[in-house]
Design a protein around this motif. Structure first.
Motif, short mmCIF file in Angstrom:
data_model
loop_
_atom_site.label_atom_id
_atom_site.label_comp_id
_atom_site.label_asym_id
_atom_site.label_seq_id
_atom_site.Cartn_x
_atom_site.Cartn_y
_atom_site.Cartn_z
N HIS A 43 0.86 -1.18 0.00
CA HIS A 43 0.00 0.00 0.00
C HIS A 43 0.89 1.22 0.00
O HIS A 43 1.96 1.21 0.61
N LYS A 44 0.46 2.26 -0.66
CA LYS A 44 1.20 3.53 -0.61
C LYS A 44 0.28 4.67 -0.96
O LYS A 44 -0.75 4.48 -1.62
N ILE A 45 0.63 5.83 -0.50
CA ILE A 45 -0.13 7.04 -0.81
C ILE A 45 0.40 7.52 -2.15
O ILE A 45 1.57 7.84 -2.29
N SER A 46 -0.49 7.56 -3.14
CA SER A 46 -0.04 7.78 -4.51
C SER A 46 0.06 9.24 -4.92
O SER A 46 0.73 9.55 -5.89
N GLN A 47 -0.60 10.12 -4.21
CA GLN A 47 -0.57 11.52 -4.62
C GLN A 47 0.46 12.29 -3.81
O GLN A 47 0.60 12.06 -2.61
N PRO A 48 1.15 13.22 -4.45
CA PRO A 48 2.09 14.05 -3.69
C PRO A 48 1.34 14.98 -2.75
O PRO A 48 0.15 15.27 -2.95
N VAL A 49 2.02 15.43 -1.73
CA VAL A 49 1.42 16.36 -0.78
C VAL A 49 1.05 17.65 -1.51
O VAL A 49 1.85 18.21 -2.26
N GLN A 50 -0.19 18.09 -1.32
CA GLN A 50 -0.67 19.28 -2.01
C GLN A 50 -0.24 20.54 -1.26
O GLN A 50 -0.22 20.56 -0.04
N GLY A 51 0.05 21.56 -1.98
CA GLY A 51 0.32 22.87 -1.38
C GLY A 51 1.68 22.99 -0.72
O GLY A 51 1.87 23.87 0.11
#
Length: 78
Positions: A43-51
């Motif tokens: 599992h991984k968080i696929s989106q980069p951190v926003q802002g």
């Protein structure tokens, strides 16, 4: 109103309340299976951190001031 969610691992319905010790999972087993998946990087968080933006000196000073106001365990030297 009772909130029900599905266990992320086995899809069993779980009542979302303080007494549901393993929420959102239905059991310790499902909780550990999910933890193992994260540990093996399945599992991984696929989106980069926003802002994300560089912090200026003023922003750092403001953050430090807010932190000091909310954390009284620091004692300033005289």
């Amino acid at each position: 109103m009772t909130t029900k969610v599905k266990c992320p691992n086995c899809q069993t319905e779980v009542i979302w309340c303080k007494e549901s010790e393993h929420r959102p999972f239905c059991s310790k087993r499902c909780q550990l299976i999910d933890l193992g998946e994260w540990a093996e990087e399945n599992h991984k968080i696929s989106q980069p951190v926003q802002g994300a933006q560089p912090l200026s000196e003023e922003m750092l000073d403001a953050l430090e001031e807010e932190f000091m106001q909310n954390n009284k365990f620091f004692v300033e030297s005289e």
